[in-house]
Design a protein around this motif. Structure first.
Motif, PDB file in Angstrom:
ATOM      1  N   VAL A   1       9.585   5.213   6.073  1.00 15.03           N
ATOM      2  CA  VAL A   1       9.611   4.986   4.566  1.00 15.03           C
ATOM      3  C   VAL A   1       8.927   5.774   3.856  1.00 15.03           C
ATOM      4  O   VAL A   1       7.242   5.876   4.372  1.00 15.03           O
ATOM      5  CB  VAL A   1       9.619   3.491   4.308  1.00 15.03           C
ATOM      6  N   ASN A   2       9.066   6.436   2.683  1.00 18.99           N
ATOM      7  CA  ASN A   2       8.319   7.069   1.975  1.00 18.99           C
ATOM      8  C   ASN A   2       7.458   6.129   0.917  1.00 18.99           C
ATOM      9  O   ASN A   2       7.811   5.625  -0.256  1.00 18.99           O
ATOM     10  CB  ASN A   2       8.828   8.124   0.839  1.00 18.99           C
ATOM     11  N   TRP A   3       6.241   5.384   1.397  1.00 21.43           N
ATOM     12  CA  TRP A   3       5.841   4.238   0.612  1.00 21.43           C
ATOM     13  C   TRP A   3       5.155   4.905  -0.817  1.00 21.43           C
ATOM     14  O   TRP A   3       5.082   4.054  -1.802  1.00 21.43           O
ATOM     15  CB  TRP A   3       4.892   3.720   1.349  1.00 21.43           C
ATOM     16  N   GLU A   4       4.690   6.125  -0.666  1.00 19.16           N
ATOM     17  CA  GLU A   4       4.102   6.840  -2.018  1.00 19.16           C
ATOM     18  C   GLU A   4       5.337   6.653  -3.022  1.00 19.16           C
ATOM     19  O   GLU A   4       5.107   6.413  -4.242  1.00 19.16           O
ATOM     20  CB  GLU A   4       3.506   8.089  -1.565  1.00 19.16           C
ATOM     21  N   GLU A   5       6.317   7.165  -2.745  1.00 21.23           N
ATOM     22  CA  GLU A   5       7.432   7.268  -3.831  1.00 21.23           C
ATOM     23  C   GLU A   5       7.873   5.898  -4.295  1.00 21.23           C
ATOM     24  O   GLU A   5       8.254   5.811  -5.458  1.00 21.23           O
ATOM     25  CB  GLU A   5       8.559   7.977  -3.086  1.00 21.23           C
ATOM     26  N   LEU A   6       7.915   4.785  -3.464  1.00 25.53           N
ATOM     27  CA  LEU A   6       8.051   3.570  -3.780  1.00 25.53           C
ATOM     28  C   LEU A   6       7.097   3.114  -4.755  1.00 25.53           C
ATOM     29  O   LEU A   6       7.573   2.545  -5.593  1.00 25.53           O
ATOM     30  CB  LEU A   6       8.475   2.790  -2.412  1.00 25.53           C
ATOM     31  N   ALA A   7       5.945   3.256  -4.163  1.00 24.85           N
ATOM     32  CA  ALA A   7       4.615   2.795  -4.955  1.00 24.85           C
ATOM     33  C   ALA A   7       4.977   3.218  -6.466  1.00 24.85           C
ATOM     34  O   ALA A   7       4.380   2.673  -7.396  1.00 24.85           O
ATOM     35  CB  ALA A   7       3.519   3.084  -4.568  1.00 24.85           C
ATOM     36  N   ALA A   8       5.394   4.602  -6.608  1.00 30.25           N
ATOM     37  CA  ALA A   8       5.331   5.224  -7.962  1.00 30.25           C
ATOM     38  C   ALA A   8       6.255   4.487  -8.822  1.00 30.25           C
ATOM     39  O   ALA A   8       6.043   4.493 -10.007  1.00 30.25           O
ATOM     40  CB  ALA A   8       5.827   6.894  -7.997  1.00 30.25           C
ATOM     41  N   ILE A   9       7.254   3.727  -8.191  1.00 29.37           N
ATOM     42  CA  ILE A   9       8.244   2.914  -9.232  1.00 29.37           C
ATOM     43  C   ILE A   9       7.665   1.489  -9.185  1.00 29.37           C
ATOM     44  O   ILE A   9       8.596   0.640  -9.813  1.00 29.37           O
ATOM     45  CB  ILE A   9       9.731   3.179  -8.986  1.00 29.37           C
ATOM     46  N   GLY A  10       6.988   1.028  -8.518  1.00 27.53           N
ATOM     47  CA  GLY A  10       6.632  -0.138  -8.475  1.00 27.53           C
ATOM     48  C   GLY A  10       6.768  -1.021  -7.198  1.00 27.53           C
ATOM     49  O   GLY A  10       6.531  -2.361  -7.272  1.00 27.53           O
TER      50      GLY A  10
END
Length: 88
Positions: A17-26
Motif C-alpha cells: 500500500v502507498n501509505w504516503e499517497e493515502l496520508a496526503a488525503i487524510g
C-alpha cells in the motif's frame, strides 16, 4: 533472522500500500492500526464504518464510509464507500 512468509489467505501486505499517497488525503496507517481495521483491510475485507475527513483536490470532505483494498492490476486500490446518513 526474520523470514518473510506470505500467507495465501492474506491478499495484501502493508508494504503493498502507498501509505504516503493515502496520508496526503487524510487516511493514516497508524490510525487504521489503532482502530483494529488495518488487518481487515489487508485481508481484503471491508472495514467497519469509519468517520473520515479527506482532503480531495483542496476540498475538505467529511463522511462516514467503509474502506476495502481491491486489486487494480498488480497494485492495491483503496475503495471508499460512503454511508448514507439515516433519515432525520
Amino acid at each position: 533472522m526474520e523470514t518473510k512468509s506470505r500467507n495465501n489467505t492474506v491478499p495484501f501486505s502493508a508494504e503493498d500500500v502507498n501509505w504516503e499517497e493515502l496520508a496526503a488525503i487524510g487516511i493514516l496507517k497508524d490510525e487504521l492500526e489503532l482502530s483494529g481495521e488495518l488487518d481487515t483491510l489487508l485481508q481484503g475485507g471491508k472495514t467497519n464504518v469509519i468517520s473520515l475527513s479527506l482532503i480531495l483536490l483542496g476540498v475538505d470532505v467529511k463522511m462516514d464510509a467503509t474502506l476495502q483494498l481491491i486489486r487494480k492490476g498488480d497494485s492495491p486500490l483503496l475503495e471508499i464507500v460512503g454511508i448514507q446518513p439515516a433519515e432525520r
